[in-house]
Design an enzyme around this catalytic site. Structure first.
Site, PDB file in Angstrom:
ATOM      1  N   LYS A 179       4.502   4.141 -35.655  1.00 53.12           N
ATOM      2  CA  LYS A 179       3.169   4.359 -36.190  1.00 53.12           C
ATOM      3  C   LYS A 179       2.555   3.015 -36.566  1.00 53.12           C
ATOM      4  CE  LYS A 179       2.992   3.173 -39.961  1.00 53.12           C
ATOM      5  NZ  LYS A 179       3.259   1.849 -40.611  1.00 53.12           N
ATOM      6  N   TYR A 186      -0.221   7.421 -43.454  1.00 57.02           N
ATOM      7  CA  TYR A 186       0.653   8.390 -44.131  1.00 57.02           C
ATOM      8  C   TYR A 186      -0.153   9.328 -45.021  1.00 57.02           C
ATOM      9  CZ  TYR A 186       4.667   5.430 -42.903  1.00 57.02           C
ATOM     10  OH  TYR A 186       5.631   4.725 -42.227  1.00 57.02           O
TER      11      TYR A 186
HETATM   12  P1  NAD Z   1       7.881  -7.167 -37.686  1.00 57.94           P
HETATM   13  O1  NAD Z   1       6.821  -8.198 -37.617  1.00 57.94           O
HETATM   14  O2  NAD Z   1       8.959  -7.331 -38.688  1.00 57.94           O
HETATM   15  O3  NAD Z   1       8.570  -6.993 -36.256  1.00 57.94           O
HETATM   16  C1  NAD Z   1       7.844  -7.059 -35.053  1.00 57.94           C
HETATM   17  C2  NAD Z   1       8.762  -7.472 -33.935  1.00 57.94           C
HETATM   18  O4  NAD Z   1       7.975  -7.615 -32.755  1.00 57.94           O
HETATM   19  C3  NAD Z   1       9.464  -8.822 -34.174  1.00 57.94           C
HETATM   20  O5  NAD Z   1      10.776  -8.721 -33.774  1.00 57.94           O
HETATM   21  C4  NAD Z   1       8.715  -9.759 -33.255  1.00 57.94           C
HETATM   22  O6  NAD Z   1       9.517 -10.808 -32.802  1.00 57.94           O
HETATM   23  C5  NAD Z   1       8.343  -8.842 -32.110  1.00 57.94           C
HETATM   24  N1  NAD Z   1       7.225  -9.340 -31.321  1.00 57.94           N
HETATM   25  C6  NAD Z   1       7.202  -9.356 -29.979  1.00 57.94           C
HETATM   26  N2  NAD Z   1       6.072  -9.915 -29.522  1.00 57.94           N
HETATM   27  C7  NAD Z   1       5.373 -10.270 -30.604  1.00 57.94           C
HETATM   28  C8  NAD Z   1       4.113 -10.907 -30.796  1.00 57.94           C
HETATM   29  N3  NAD Z   1       3.344 -11.259 -29.746  1.00 57.94           N
HETATM   30  N4  NAD Z   1       3.704 -11.128 -32.045  1.00 57.94           N
HETATM   31  C9  NAD Z   1       4.431 -10.736 -33.097  1.00 57.94           C
HETATM   32  N5  NAD Z   1       5.632 -10.129 -33.002  1.00 57.94           N
HETATM   33  C10 NAD Z   1       6.095  -9.891 -31.759  1.00 57.94           C
HETATM   34  O7  NAD Z   1       7.139  -5.761 -37.883  1.00 57.94           O
HETATM   35  P2  NAD Z   1       7.771  -4.395 -38.403  1.00 57.94           P
HETATM   36  O8  NAD Z   1       7.506  -4.262 -39.848  1.00 57.94           O
HETATM   37  O9  NAD Z   1       9.146  -4.240 -37.930  1.00 57.94           O
HETATM   38  O10 NAD Z   1       6.797  -3.344 -37.681  1.00 57.94           O
HETATM   39  C11 NAD Z   1       6.936  -3.047 -36.310  1.00 57.94           C
HETATM   40  C12 NAD Z   1       6.325  -1.668 -36.060  1.00 57.94           C
HETATM   41  O11 NAD Z   1       7.025  -0.709 -36.824  1.00 57.94           O
HETATM   42  C13 NAD Z   1       4.864  -1.542 -36.475  1.00 57.94           C
HETATM   43  O12 NAD Z   1       4.204  -0.665 -35.624  1.00 57.94           O
HETATM   44  C14 NAD Z   1       4.948  -0.926 -37.852  1.00 57.94           C
HETATM   45  O13 NAD Z   1       3.785  -0.198 -38.234  1.00 57.94           O
HETATM   46  C15 NAD Z   1       6.135  -0.003 -37.681  1.00 57.94           C
HETATM   47  N6  NAD Z   1       6.824   0.302 -38.939  1.00 57.94           N
HETATM   48  C16 NAD Z   1       7.081   1.595 -39.205  1.00 57.94           C
HETATM   49  C17 NAD Z   1       7.697   1.931 -40.378  1.00 57.94           C
HETATM   50  C18 NAD Z   1       7.998   3.364 -40.672  1.00 57.94           C
HETATM   51  O14 NAD Z   1       8.373   3.666 -41.794  1.00 57.94           O
HETATM   52  N7  NAD Z   1       7.891   4.259 -39.715  1.00 57.94           N
HETATM   53  C19 NAD Z   1       8.045   0.952 -41.291  1.00 57.94           C
HETATM   54  C20 NAD Z   1       7.788  -0.380 -40.970  1.00 57.94           C
HETATM   55  C21 NAD Z   1       7.175  -0.697 -39.779  1.00 57.94           C
END
Ligand code: NAD
Length: 367
Positions: A138, A224
Protein backbone atom coordinates in the site's frame (compact mmCIF):
# COMPACT_ATOMS: atom_id res chain seq x y z
CA UNK A 1 -18.02 -18.54 23.93
CA UNK A 2 -15.09 -18.84 26.34
CA UNK A 3 -13.31 -15.61 27.29
CA UNK A 4 -10.27 -14.97 25.10
CA UNK A 5 -6.91 -14.85 26.82
CA UNK A 6 -4.84 -11.76 26.17
CA UNK A 7 -1.42 -12.77 24.88
CA UNK A 8 1.58 -10.69 24.01
CA UNK A 9 3.18 -11.15 20.59
CA UNK A 10 6.30 -12.57 22.21
CA UNK A 11 4.23 -15.18 24.08
CA UNK A 12 2.43 -15.87 20.90
CA UNK A 13 5.57 -16.57 18.92
CA UNK A 14 6.85 -18.73 21.75
CA UNK A 15 3.70 -20.75 22.22
CA UNK A 16 2.81 -21.51 18.69
CA UNK A 17 1.99 -20.89 15.15
CA UNK A 18 -0.46 -18.58 13.50
CA UNK A 19 -2.81 -21.51 13.00
CA UNK A 20 -2.62 -22.36 16.70
CA UNK A 21 -3.23 -18.70 17.46
CA UNK A 22 -6.23 -18.72 15.21
CA UNK A 23 -7.72 -21.47 17.34
CA UNK A 24 -7.60 -19.06 20.27
CA UNK A 25 -9.33 -16.37 18.28
CA UNK A 26 -12.64 -18.10 17.74
CA UNK A 27 -14.41 -15.88 15.21
CA UNK A 28 -11.18 -15.11 13.40
CA UNK A 29 -10.63 -18.78 12.62
CA UNK A 30 -13.30 -18.86 9.98
CA UNK A 31 -11.49 -16.04 8.23
CA UNK A 32 -8.09 -17.68 8.23
CA UNK A 33 -7.84 -19.73 5.08
CA UNK A 34 -6.00 -23.01 5.50
CA UNK A 35 -3.75 -24.26 2.74
CA UNK A 36 -4.06 -27.57 1.04
CA UNK A 37 -1.53 -29.92 2.51
CA UNK A 38 1.59 -30.09 0.42
CA UNK A 39 3.73 -27.47 -1.22
CA UNK A 40 4.66 -24.25 0.54
CA UNK A 41 4.75 -21.47 -2.02
CA UNK A 42 7.91 -19.45 -2.65
CA UNK A 43 7.76 -15.70 -2.10
CA UNK A 44 10.26 -13.24 -3.60
CA UNK A 45 10.49 -9.83 -1.93
CA UNK A 46 11.22 -6.96 -4.32
CA UNK A 47 12.89 -4.04 -2.54
CA UNK A 48 14.76 -4.85 0.66
CA UNK A 49 14.03 -1.70 2.63
CA UNK A 50 12.71 -1.17 6.13
CA UNK A 51 9.34 -2.90 5.72
CA UNK A 52 10.73 -5.92 3.85
CA UNK A 53 13.62 -6.28 6.29
CA UNK A 54 11.90 -5.28 9.51
CA UNK A 55 8.51 -6.95 9.07
CA UNK A 56 8.01 -9.17 6.03
CA UNK A 57 11.15 -11.31 6.12
CA UNK A 58 10.77 -11.95 9.89
CA UNK A 59 7.06 -12.77 9.38
CA UNK A 60 8.02 -15.24 6.64
CA UNK A 61 9.85 -17.22 9.33
CA UNK A 62 6.42 -17.88 10.89
CA UNK A 63 4.35 -18.68 7.81
CA UNK A 64 2.98 -22.16 7.14
CA UNK A 65 1.85 -21.92 3.54
CA UNK A 66 4.71 -19.92 2.03
CA UNK A 67 8.37 -19.13 2.67
CA UNK A 68 11.02 -16.61 1.69
CA UNK A 69 12.44 -18.17 -1.47
CA UNK A 70 13.91 -15.20 -3.32
CA UNK A 71 14.89 -11.54 -3.30
CA UNK A 72 15.18 -8.72 -5.80
CA UNK A 73 17.60 -5.95 -4.93
CA UNK A 74 19.79 -3.37 -6.62
CA UNK A 75 22.39 -3.55 -3.86
CA UNK A 76 24.81 -6.51 -4.09
CA UNK A 77 25.84 -6.15 -0.44
CA UNK A 78 22.24 -6.61 0.65
CA UNK A 79 21.97 -9.71 -1.54
CA UNK A 80 24.94 -11.25 0.29
CA UNK A 81 23.63 -10.39 3.77
CA UNK A 82 20.11 -11.58 3.07
CA UNK A 83 21.24 -14.79 1.34
CA UNK A 84 23.23 -15.70 4.43
CA UNK A 85 20.66 -14.63 6.99
CA UNK A 86 17.69 -16.32 5.27
CA UNK A 87 19.42 -19.14 3.44
CA UNK A 88 18.38 -17.96 -0.01
CA UNK A 89 19.77 -19.86 -3.01
CA UNK A 90 21.86 -17.71 -5.36
CA UNK A 91 19.68 -18.79 -8.31
CA UNK A 92 16.77 -17.02 -6.57
CA UNK A 93 18.48 -13.63 -6.28
CA UNK A 94 17.67 -10.99 -8.89
CA UNK A 95 18.36 -7.33 -9.51
CA UNK A 96 16.14 -4.79 -11.23
CA UNK A 97 17.74 -5.41 -14.64
CA UNK A 98 17.39 -9.19 -14.77
CA UNK A 99 14.14 -9.30 -12.78
CA UNK A 100 12.08 -10.56 -15.75
CA UNK A 101 14.14 -13.77 -15.82
CA UNK A 102 12.17 -14.72 -12.70
CA UNK A 103 9.62 -16.05 -15.24
CA UNK A 104 11.70 -19.19 -15.64
CA UNK A 105 12.12 -19.84 -11.93
CA UNK A 106 9.73 -22.48 -10.53
CA UNK A 107 10.86 -21.74 -6.95
CA UNK A 108 9.06 -18.39 -7.05
CA UNK A 109 5.25 -18.46 -7.00
CA UNK A 110 4.54 -15.04 -5.51
CA UNK A 111 6.30 -11.71 -6.04
CA UNK A 112 5.83 -9.20 -3.21
CA UNK A 113 6.44 -5.59 -4.34
CA UNK A 114 7.80 -3.53 -1.43
CA UNK A 115 9.19 -0.58 -3.38
CA UNK A 116 8.53 3.18 -3.38
CA UNK A 117 4.98 3.84 -4.59
CA UNK A 118 5.99 5.14 -8.03
CA UNK A 119 7.50 1.71 -8.80
CA UNK A 120 4.48 -0.38 -7.73
CA UNK A 121 2.78 -0.34 -11.11
CA UNK A 122 5.84 -1.28 -13.15
CA UNK A 123 6.94 -4.17 -10.91
CA UNK A 124 3.42 -5.52 -10.41
CA UNK A 125 2.90 -5.65 -14.17
CA UNK A 126 6.35 -7.11 -14.86
CA UNK A 127 5.78 -9.79 -12.20
CA UNK A 128 2.37 -10.74 -13.61
CA UNK A 129 3.79 -10.92 -17.13
CA UNK A 130 6.52 -13.17 -15.75
CA UNK A 131 3.71 -15.50 -14.66
CA UNK A 132 3.88 -14.76 -10.94
CA UNK A 133 1.05 -13.96 -8.55
CA UNK A 134 1.55 -10.58 -6.91
CA UNK A 135 1.20 -8.89 -3.56
CA UNK A 136 1.76 -5.14 -3.88
CA UNK A 137 2.27 -2.90 -0.89
CA UNK A 138 0.00 0.00 0.00
CA UNK A 139 -0.74 2.59 -1.23
CA UNK A 140 -1.37 0.50 -4.33
CA UNK A 141 -0.09 3.12 -6.80
CA UNK A 142 0.25 6.83 -7.47
CA UNK A 143 -3.42 7.17 -8.43
CA UNK A 144 -6.54 5.23 -9.36
CA UNK A 145 -5.69 5.16 -13.07
CA UNK A 146 -2.49 3.24 -12.32
CA UNK A 147 -4.45 0.83 -10.12
CA UNK A 148 -6.77 0.06 -13.03
CA UNK A 149 -3.80 -0.70 -15.29
CA UNK A 150 -2.34 -3.06 -12.68
CA UNK A 151 -5.64 -4.90 -12.22
CA UNK A 152 -6.05 -5.24 -15.99
CA UNK A 153 -2.50 -6.54 -16.47
CA UNK A 154 -2.90 -9.19 -13.75
CA UNK A 155 -6.25 -10.23 -15.17
CA UNK A 156 -4.75 -10.52 -18.66
CA UNK A 157 -1.89 -12.63 -17.32
CA UNK A 158 -4.41 -14.69 -15.33
CA UNK A 159 -2.51 -14.00 -12.09
CA UNK A 160 -3.91 -13.10 -8.66
CA UNK A 161 -3.21 -9.64 -7.28
CA UNK A 162 -3.46 -8.71 -3.64
CA UNK A 163 -2.63 -5.53 -1.70
CA UNK A 164 -0.57 -5.61 1.50
CA UNK A 165 -3.57 -4.76 3.67
CA UNK A 166 -2.40 -6.72 6.70
CA UNK A 167 -5.18 -5.43 8.99
CA UNK A 168 -7.85 -7.48 7.22
CA UNK A 169 -6.17 -10.48 8.89
CA UNK A 170 -5.90 -8.83 12.30
CA UNK A 171 -8.42 -9.92 14.95
CA UNK A 172 -9.20 -6.51 16.57
CA UNK A 173 -9.85 -5.11 13.12
CA UNK A 174 -11.97 -8.13 12.22
CA UNK A 175 -14.00 -7.50 15.37
CA UNK A 176 -14.60 -3.88 14.33
CA UNK A 177 -15.69 -5.09 10.88
CA UNK A 178 -18.12 -7.51 12.51
CA UNK A 179 -19.54 -4.95 14.96
CA UNK A 180 -20.00 -2.33 12.25
CA UNK A 181 -21.02 -4.35 9.23
CA UNK A 182 -23.34 -6.72 11.12
CA UNK A 183 -24.82 -3.75 13.01
CA UNK A 184 -24.37 -5.53 16.34
CA UNK A 185 -25.30 -2.27 18.16
CA UNK A 186 -27.60 -1.01 15.44
CA UNK A 187 -26.48 1.18 12.60
CA UNK A 188 -23.17 3.00 12.92
CA UNK A 189 -24.00 6.70 12.91
CA UNK A 190 -20.60 8.28 13.44
CA UNK A 191 -16.92 7.43 12.84
CA UNK A 192 -13.86 9.46 13.67
CA UNK A 193 -10.44 8.11 12.78
CA UNK A 194 -6.88 9.30 12.34
CA UNK A 195 -3.50 7.88 11.48
CA UNK A 196 -0.12 9.58 11.47
CA UNK A 197 3.35 9.82 12.89
CA UNK A 198 5.83 12.60 13.46
CA UNK A 199 8.30 12.43 10.58
CA UNK A 200 11.84 13.02 11.76
CA UNK A 201 13.57 10.95 9.10
CA UNK A 202 15.75 11.78 6.11
CA UNK A 203 14.61 15.05 4.48
CA UNK A 204 15.66 13.62 1.10
CA UNK A 205 13.75 10.33 1.40
CA UNK A 206 11.43 9.19 -1.42
CA UNK A 207 8.48 9.54 0.99
CA UNK A 208 8.81 13.33 0.78
CA UNK A 209 8.98 13.43 -3.03
CA UNK A 210 5.63 13.67 -4.77
CA UNK A 211 6.89 11.97 -7.94
CA UNK A 212 7.91 8.87 -5.97
CA UNK A 213 5.36 8.81 -3.15
CA UNK A 214 2.32 10.34 -4.86
CA UNK A 215 1.75 12.48 -1.79
CA UNK A 216 2.65 12.64 1.89
CA UNK A 217 0.87 11.58 5.07
CA UNK A 218 -2.40 11.03 3.22
CA UNK A 219 -0.95 8.40 0.85
CA UNK A 220 1.16 6.69 3.48
CA UNK A 221 -0.95 6.88 6.65
CA UNK A 222 -4.32 8.29 5.65
CA UNK A 223 -5.02 5.27 3.47
CA UNK A 224 -5.54 3.22 6.68
CA UNK A 225 -8.00 5.73 8.09
CA UNK A 226 -9.95 5.86 4.82
CA UNK A 227 -10.08 2.10 4.80
CA UNK A 228 -11.01 1.99 8.49
CA UNK A 229 -14.17 3.96 7.70
CA UNK A 230 -14.96 1.76 4.71
CA UNK A 231 -14.57 -1.54 6.56
CA UNK A 232 -16.40 -0.37 9.66
CA UNK A 233 -19.45 0.57 7.60
CA UNK A 234 -19.06 -2.00 4.83
CA UNK A 235 -20.05 0.76 2.41
CA UNK A 236 -18.32 2.93 -0.16
CA UNK A 237 -18.15 6.71 0.27
CA UNK A 238 -19.62 8.89 -2.47
CA UNK A 239 -18.06 12.31 -1.82
CA UNK A 240 -15.39 14.01 0.25
CA UNK A 241 -14.39 17.46 1.45
CA UNK A 242 -10.85 18.05 2.72
CA UNK A 243 -8.51 20.71 4.05
CA UNK A 244 -4.84 20.67 5.00
CA UNK A 245 -2.41 22.21 7.43
CA UNK A 246 1.39 22.62 7.20
CA UNK A 247 3.50 23.50 10.21
CA UNK A 248 6.82 22.40 8.63
CA UNK A 249 6.46 23.68 5.04
CA UNK A 250 10.18 23.44 4.36
CA UNK A 251 10.29 19.72 5.07
CA UNK A 252 6.94 18.99 3.43
CA UNK A 253 7.35 21.35 0.48
CA UNK A 254 6.48 18.67 -2.07
CA UNK A 255 3.88 16.59 -0.18
CA UNK A 256 0.98 17.00 2.25
CA UNK A 257 1.74 17.07 5.96
CA UNK A 258 -1.62 16.99 7.78
CA UNK A 259 -4.96 16.49 6.03
CA UNK A 260 -8.50 16.52 7.50
CA UNK A 261 -11.52 15.19 5.63
CA UNK A 262 -15.19 14.45 5.89
CA UNK A 263 -16.63 11.55 3.90
CA UNK A 264 -20.21 11.33 2.67
CA UNK A 265 -21.63 7.78 2.69
CA UNK A 266 -24.94 6.66 1.19
CA UNK A 267 -26.34 6.09 4.72
CA UNK A 268 -25.69 9.70 5.77
CA UNK A 269 -23.34 8.73 8.63
CA UNK A 270 -21.00 11.42 9.97
CA UNK A 271 -17.49 10.22 9.07
CA UNK A 272 -14.39 12.30 9.72
CA UNK A 273 -10.75 11.36 9.23
CA UNK A 274 -7.26 12.78 9.33
CA UNK A 275 -3.71 11.85 8.41
CA UNK A 276 -0.37 13.33 9.29
CA UNK A 277 3.41 13.27 9.09
CA UNK A 278 3.42 15.65 12.04
CA UNK A 279 1.16 14.01 14.68
CA UNK A 280 1.17 10.59 16.31
CA UNK A 281 -2.35 9.32 15.71
CA UNK A 282 -3.72 5.79 15.44
CA UNK A 283 -7.36 5.49 16.43
CA UNK A 284 -10.80 4.63 15.15
CA UNK A 285 -13.94 5.47 17.14
CA UNK A 286 -17.37 4.36 16.07
CA UNK A 287 -20.74 5.32 17.55
CA UNK A 288 -23.74 3.16 16.72
CA UNK A 289 -27.42 3.55 17.62
CA UNK A 290 -27.06 1.36 20.73
CA UNK A 291 -23.36 1.33 21.58
CA UNK A 292 -19.81 2.40 20.87
CA UNK A 293 -16.60 0.65 19.89
CA UNK A 294 -13.09 1.85 19.25
CA UNK A 295 -9.52 0.85 18.53
CA UNK A 296 -6.42 2.64 19.81
CA UNK A 297 -3.85 1.96 18.52
CA UNK A 298 -5.85 1.02 15.45
CA UNK A 299 -3.39 0.65 12.59
CA UNK A 300 0.05 -0.49 13.80
CA UNK A 301 1.84 -3.80 13.32
CA UNK A 302 1.35 -4.83 16.92
CA UNK A 303 -0.17 -3.82 20.24
CA UNK A 304 -3.61 -3.08 18.83
CA UNK A 305 -6.18 -2.56 21.54
CA UNK A 306 -9.80 -1.69 21.69
CA UNK A 307 -12.96 -1.17 23.72
CA UNK A 308 -16.56 -2.14 23.20
CA UNK A 309 -18.99 0.03 25.16
CA UNK A 310 -16.05 1.17 27.28
CA UNK A 311 -14.90 -2.39 28.17
CA UNK A 312 -11.56 -3.80 26.94
CA UNK A 313 -11.79 -6.12 23.91
CA UNK A 314 -9.30 -8.66 25.32
CA UNK A 315 -8.21 -10.04 21.97
CA UNK A 316 -4.60 -11.19 21.39
CA UNK A 317 -2.36 -9.61 18.79
CA UNK A 318 -0.95 -11.82 16.05
CA UNK A 319 1.82 -11.54 13.46
CA UNK A 320 -0.35 -9.76 10.92
CA UNK A 321 1.96 -10.12 7.95
CA UNK A 322 2.34 -13.88 8.47
CA UNK A 323 -1.44 -14.30 8.49
CA UNK A 324 -1.74 -12.05 5.43
CA UNK A 325 0.90 -13.90 3.37
CA UNK A 326 -0.34 -17.34 4.43
CA UNK A 327 -3.82 -16.39 3.34
CA UNK A 328 -2.61 -15.24 -0.06
CA UNK A 329 -0.62 -18.44 -0.54
CA UNK A 330 -3.82 -20.36 0.18
CA UNK A 331 -5.71 -18.22 -2.32
CA UNK A 332 -3.08 -19.02 -4.96
CA UNK A 333 -3.23 -22.74 -4.17
CA UNK A 334 -7.03 -22.74 -4.31
CA UNK A 335 -7.14 -20.29 -7.27
CA UNK A 336 -9.36 -18.02 -5.20
CA UNK A 337 -9.50 -14.21 -5.10
CA UNK A 338 -7.86 -12.65 -2.03
CA UNK A 339 -10.12 -10.78 0.39
CA UNK A 340 -7.88 -7.77 -0.36
CA UNK A 341 -7.61 -7.89 -4.17
CA UNK A 342 -6.43 -5.07 -6.41
CA UNK A 343 -9.97 -3.71 -6.46
CA UNK A 344 -9.67 -2.97 -2.74
CA UNK A 345 -6.57 -0.85 -3.36
CA UNK A 346 -8.37 0.91 -6.21
CA UNK A 347 -11.31 1.81 -3.95
CA UNK A 348 -8.98 3.54 -1.49
CA UNK A 349 -7.06 5.32 -4.25
CA UNK A 350 -10.29 6.71 -5.67
CA UNK A 351 -10.93 8.32 -2.27
CA UNK A 352 -7.34 9.61 -2.08
CA UNK A 353 -7.62 11.11 -5.57
CA UNK A 354 -10.87 12.86 -4.58
CA UNK A 355 -9.27 14.21 -1.37
CA UNK A 356 -6.45 15.76 -3.42
CA UNK A 357 -9.02 17.26 -5.80
CA UNK A 358 -10.90 18.70 -2.84
CA UNK A 359 -7.70 20.19 -1.37
CA UNK A 360 -7.30 22.01 -4.70
CA UNK A 361 -10.91 23.07 -5.17
CA UNK A 362 -11.88 23.66 -1.53
CA UNK A 363 -15.20 21.97 -2.37
CA UNK A 364 -16.96 18.63 -2.01
CA UNK A 365 -15.67 16.25 -4.67
CA UNK A 366 -17.43 13.15 -5.91
CA UNK A 367 -15.50 9.90 -5.53
P1 NAD B 1 12.19 1.92 2.23
O1 NAD B 1 12.64 3.22 1.68
O2 NAD B 1 12.71 1.50 3.55
O3 NAD B 1 12.49 0.75 1.19
C1 NAD B 1 12.36 0.91 -0.20
C2 NAD B 1 13.25 -0.07 -0.91
O4 NAD B 1 13.15 0.19 -2.31
C3 NAD B 1 14.74 0.06 -0.53
O5 NAD B 1 15.27 -1.20 -0.39
C4 NAD B 1 15.33 0.74 -1.74
O6 NAD B 1 16.67 0.39 -1.94
C5 NAD B 1 14.47 0.20 -2.86
N1 NAD B 1 14.50 1.03 -4.06
C6 NAD B 1 14.65 0.55 -5.30
N2 NAD B 1 14.69 1.54 -6.20
C7 NAD B 1 14.58 2.68 -5.50
C8 NAD B 1 14.57 4.06 -5.86
N3 NAD B 1 14.65 4.44 -7.15
N4 NAD B 1 14.45 4.96 -4.89
C9 NAD B 1 14.32 4.59 -3.61
N5 NAD B 1 14.32 3.31 -3.19
C10 NAD B 1 14.44 2.36 -4.13
O7 NAD B 1 10.59 1.97 2.24
P2 NAD B 1 9.60 1.04 3.08
O8 NAD B 1 9.21 1.74 4.31
O9 NAD B 1 10.12 -0.32 3.18
O10 NAD B 1 8.31 1.08 2.13
C11 NAD B 1 8.25 0.32 0.94
C12 NAD B 1 6.78 0.10 0.59
O11 NAD B 1 6.16 -0.61 1.64
C13 NAD B 1 5.97 1.38 0.42
O12 NAD B 1 4.99 1.20 -0.54
C14 NAD B 1 5.32 1.56 1.77
O13 NAD B 1 4.11 2.32 1.74
C15 NAD B 1 5.04 0.12 2.15
N6 NAD B 1 4.95 -0.10 3.59
C16 NAD B 1 3.88 -0.79 4.04
C17 NAD B 1 3.73 -1.00 5.39
C18 NAD B 1 2.56 -1.77 5.89
O14 NAD B 1 2.34 -1.79 7.09
N7 NAD B 1 1.82 -2.45 5.04
C19 NAD B 1 4.66 -0.50 6.28
C20 NAD B 1 5.77 0.19 5.78
C21 NAD B 1 5.90 0.38 4.42
Amino acid sequence: MKPIVKTSRRDFIRTGSIAAGALMLGPALSQLALAKPGKRLGVALVGLGSYAGGQLAPALQHTKNCYLAGIVTGTPAKATTWAKKYNIASKNIYNYQNFDEIAGNPDIDIVYVVLPVSMHKEYTIRAARAGKHVICEKPMALNAAECRDMIAACKKANRLLSIGYRLHFEPHTQEVMRLGQKQVFGKVTQIDTGNGFTYNGDPNAWRLKKAMAGGGGLMDMGIYAIQGSRYTLGQEPIAVKARQEKTRPQLFKDVDETVFWELKFPGGQKVTGKSSYNHDWSYLRARAEKGTFELQPAYGYDGLDGKINGKPMQIPNIIQQAAQMDDFATCVTLKKQSRVPGGEGLKDMKVVDAIYRSLDSGKWENI
